[in-house]
Design a protein around this motif. Sequence first.
Motif, PDB file in Angstrom:
ATOM      1  N   GLN A 266       0.815  -1.208   0.000  1.00 41.56           N
ATOM      2  CA  GLN A 266       0.000   0.000   0.000  1.00 41.56           C
ATOM      3  C   GLN A 266       0.856   1.268   0.000  1.00 41.56           C
ATOM      4  OE1 GLN A 266      -3.301   0.157  -0.519  1.00 41.56           O
ATOM      5  NE2 GLN A 266      -2.971  -2.028  -0.874  1.00 41.56           N
ATOM      6  N   LYS A 267       2.031   1.185   0.573  1.00 38.57           N
ATOM      7  CA  LYS A 267       2.932   2.336   0.558  1.00 38.57           C
ATOM      8  C   LYS A 267       3.367   2.656  -0.867  1.00 38.57           C
ATOM      9  CE  LYS A 267       6.792   1.797   2.772  1.00 38.57           C
ATOM     10  NZ  LYS A 267       7.692   1.668   3.923  1.00 38.57           N
ATOM     11  N   LYS A 268       3.606   1.629  -1.665  1.00 38.41           N
ATOM     12  CA  LYS A 268       3.968   1.835  -3.075  1.00 38.41           C
ATOM     13  C   LYS A 268       2.856   2.571  -3.808  1.00 38.41           C
ATOM     14  CE  LYS A 268       6.954  -2.254  -3.452  1.00 38.41           C
ATOM     15  NZ  LYS A 268       7.089  -3.612  -4.064  1.00 38.41           N
ATOM     16  N   LEU A 269       1.620   2.203  -3.525  1.00 39.63           N
ATOM     17  CA  LEU A 269       0.475   2.854  -4.157  1.00 39.63           C
ATOM     18  C   LEU A 269       0.434   4.336  -3.795  1.00 39.63           C
ATOM     19  CD1 LEU A 269      -2.275   2.642  -5.685  1.00 39.63           C
ATOM     20  CD2 LEU A 269      -3.321   2.103  -3.476  1.00 39.63           C
ATOM     21  N   LEU A 270       0.591   4.650  -2.511  1.00 38.87           N
ATOM     22  CA  LEU A 270       0.548   6.040  -2.070  1.00 38.87           C
ATOM     23  C   LEU A 270       1.733   6.840  -2.617  1.00 38.87           C
ATOM     24  CD1 LEU A 270      -0.566   5.697   1.663  1.00 38.87           C
ATOM     25  CD2 LEU A 270      -1.844   6.811  -0.177  1.00 38.87           C
ATOM     26  N   LEU A 271       2.900   6.248  -2.590  1.00 38.77           N
ATOM     27  CA  LEU A 271       4.088   6.940  -3.097  1.00 38.77           C
ATOM     28  C   LEU A 271       3.922   7.301  -4.570  1.00 38.77           C
ATOM     29  CD1 LEU A 271       6.954   4.892  -1.389  1.00 38.77           C
ATOM     30  CD2 LEU A 271       6.450   7.311  -1.016  1.00 38.77           C
ATOM     31  N   ALA A 272       3.415   6.361  -5.351  1.00 37.60           N
ATOM     32  CA  ALA A 272       3.221   6.614  -6.780  1.00 37.60           C
ATOM     33  C   ALA A 272       2.230   7.757  -6.989  1.00 37.60           C
ATOM     34  CB  ALA A 272       2.730   5.354  -7.473  1.00 37.60           C
ATOM     35  N   GLY A 273       1.149   7.768  -6.211  1.00 41.72           N
ATOM     36  CA  GLY A 273       0.151   8.812  -6.347  1.00 41.72           C
ATOM     37  C   GLY A 273       0.661  10.175  -5.920  1.00 41.72           C
ATOM     38  N   LEU A 274       1.395  10.222  -4.812  1.00 42.19           N
ATOM     39  CA  LEU A 274       1.943  11.487  -4.341  1.00 42.19           C
ATOM     40  C   LEU A 274       2.956  12.059  -5.325  1.00 42.19           C
ATOM     41  CD1 LEU A 274       2.436  10.601  -0.570  1.00 42.19           C
ATOM     42  CD2 LEU A 274       1.016  12.471  -1.428  1.00 42.19           C
ATOM     43  N   GLU A 275       3.822  11.204  -5.828  1.00 40.59           N
ATOM     44  CA  GLU A 275       4.842  11.664  -6.759  1.00 40.59           C
ATOM     45  C   GLU A 275       4.219  12.101  -8.090  1.00 40.59           C
ATOM     46  OE1 GLU A 275       7.491   8.349  -6.768  1.00 40.59           O
ATOM     47  OE2 GLU A 275       8.444   8.915  -4.866  1.00 40.59           O
ATOM     48  N   ALA A 276       3.171  11.404  -8.525  1.00 47.28           N
ATOM     49  CA  ALA A 276       2.489  11.795  -9.755  1.00 47.28           C
ATOM     50  C   ALA A 276       1.828  13.158  -9.620  1.00 47.28           C
ATOM     51  CB  ALA A 276       1.445  10.745 -10.142  1.00 47.28           C
ATOM     52  N   ALA A 277       1.387  13.481  -8.398  1.00 46.20           N
ATOM     53  CA  ALA A 277       0.754  14.774  -8.148  1.00 46.20           C
ATOM     54  C   ALA A 277       1.778  15.877  -7.924  1.00 46.20           C
ATOM     55  CB  ALA A 277      -0.177  14.675  -6.952  1.00 46.20           C
ATOM     56  N   GLY A 283      11.503  10.556   3.425  1.00 47.29           N
ATOM     57  CA  GLY A 283      11.604   9.204   3.964  1.00 47.29           C
ATOM     58  C   GLY A 283      10.286   8.459   3.992  1.00 47.29           C
ATOM     59  N   SER A 284      10.367   7.155   3.843  1.00 48.22           N
ATOM     60  CA  SER A 284       9.161   6.317   3.948  1.00 48.22           C
ATOM     61  C   SER A 284       9.557   4.916   4.367  1.00 48.22           C
ATOM     62  CB  SER A 284       8.416   6.286   2.608  1.00 48.22           C
ATOM     63  OG  SER A 284       9.256   5.818   1.561  1.00 48.22           O
ATOM     64  N   ALA A 285      10.511   4.817   5.302  1.00 48.87           N
ATOM     65  CA  ALA A 285      11.025   3.505   5.697  1.00 48.87           C
ATOM     66  C   ALA A 285      10.018   2.712   6.508  1.00 48.87           C
ATOM     67  CB  ALA A 285      12.321   3.663   6.491  1.00 48.87           C
ATOM     68  N   ALA A 286       9.115   3.400   7.197  1.00 49.23           N
ATOM     69  CA  ALA A 286       8.169   2.700   8.078  1.00 49.23           C
ATOM     70  C   ALA A 286       6.772   2.726   7.466  1.00 49.23           C
ATOM     71  CB  ALA A 286       8.192   3.331   9.469  1.00 49.23           C
ATOM     72  N   ASN A 287       5.748   2.871   8.279  1.00 47.01           N
ATOM     73  CA  ASN A 287       4.363   2.835   7.795  1.00 47.01           C
ATOM     74  C   ASN A 287       3.787   4.237   7.627  1.00 47.01           C
ATOM     75  OD1 ASN A 287       4.310   3.318  10.612  1.00 47.01           O
ATOM     76  ND2 ASN A 287       2.191   2.569  10.739  1.00 47.01           N
ATOM     77  N   TYR A 288       4.639   5.181   7.311  1.00 47.73           N
ATOM     78  CA  TYR A 288       4.203   6.544   7.070  1.00 47.73           C
ATOM     79  C   TYR A 288       5.099   7.191   6.018  1.00 47.73           C
ATOM     80  CZ  TYR A 288       7.943   7.452  10.497  1.00 47.73           C
ATOM     81  OH  TYR A 288       9.131   7.465  11.176  1.00 47.73           O
ATOM     82  N   ILE A 289       4.597   8.276   5.423  1.00 47.33           N
ATOM     83  CA  ILE A 289       5.297   8.958   4.345  1.00 47.33           C
ATOM     84  C   ILE A 289       5.389  10.440   4.685  1.00 47.33           C
ATOM     85  CG2 ILE A 289       5.280   9.525   1.874  1.00 47.33           C
ATOM     86  CD1 ILE A 289       3.546   7.000   1.463  1.00 47.33           C
ATOM     87  N   PHE A 290       6.573  10.984   4.548  1.00 48.58           N
ATOM     88  CA  PHE A 290       6.845  12.393   4.834  1.00 48.58           C
ATOM     89  C   PHE A 290       7.084  13.110   3.512  1.00 48.58           C
ATOM     90  CE2 PHE A 290      10.099  15.687   5.939  1.00 48.58           C
ATOM     91  CZ  PHE A 290       9.321  16.468   6.771  1.00 48.58           C
TER      92      PHE A 290
END
Length: 354
Positions: A266-277, A283-290
Amino acid sequence: MHKHGGDIYRNQGVVDYSANINFRGMPESVRQAAKDAIDASVCYPDPQCEELKAAIAEKENVPAEWIFCGNGAADVIFSLVLALKPQKALLPIPSFYEYRQALESVGCQISEILLKEDEAFCLQKRFVNEIPMDTDMVCLCNPNNPTGQLIDREVLEQVADYCQKTDTCLLLDECFHDFLEEGSVHTLLPRVKENPKLFVLRAFTKMYGMAGLRLGYGICSDTELIRRMEQVTQPWNVSVPAQAAGIAAAREQEFVAVSRQMITEQKKLLLAGLEAAGAKVYGSAANYIFFREAPGFDTRMYRAGFMVRNCGNYDGLTEGFYRIAVRGEADNRAFLQALQELYEEKLVTYPRTD
């Protein structure tokens, strides 16, 4: 009062992305253990947390006498500081606020090292050379909260060696360790035996969905320090349900492995969406994204039904920095849809990166 994430009590009807809790919630065994313990709560809790310490000792492969249990990680931090009463401490910023709060409660003089945006908020090799000789305590968080960045293993080793040599307590906060894909590479727990100045902090809060039960623990081979911590903390600081839940959680293995895998996906999904926007992700080593976004991003997402952690009140950060937890797929897709709609309305000012 410092504002944290997870304030669901004054924010009804929104999806909470502001608190870094495992979206799967509490394991059923942990939930049942806590429920069953309600009937036993007519009695005081075991002040020595004997059975809980035994379960943690087995989980972490350390002697039970090296373990201190507290009412959440923050309680452990305050007990450690109260037992040591350091006069001078060093904090990298931004990081977890409770280090500062605990140190200030005993009148400690605090020095800061700024983690720089142009260095991706990573602790640098020069850090060990910036620790004053008369420092009594150094506080590190790995992975760091809120930046999500891991500390380079070589840097960690150097800091630990320096602190041992200079008789400086190193508080190493590993509360998000359970979420790491290669946890054994990034922990200093095996070094506790040889380094009594190293205090490793962990908690059941995040991975096991026990934020409301409050249960954290510290591990240190300086048993005299553990004894002093027990003397300065309030009696019965870990409730009967919390102790029972912790014993059950310490025995969970499959739940942790499956959670880690699901969160990674699920982190991959969020990262892709955030970067696309166009968000600038760190950092995103744990269960959160900064990440960095346009100021006011949290307000606009709140109107769309999602509560984001505004990190502007962290020491060392300004408006425009945010943190979100990784949640389940349905929530994440709804979040990204709302993000996309903001972008299309040109409310998010950063350009696309693809």
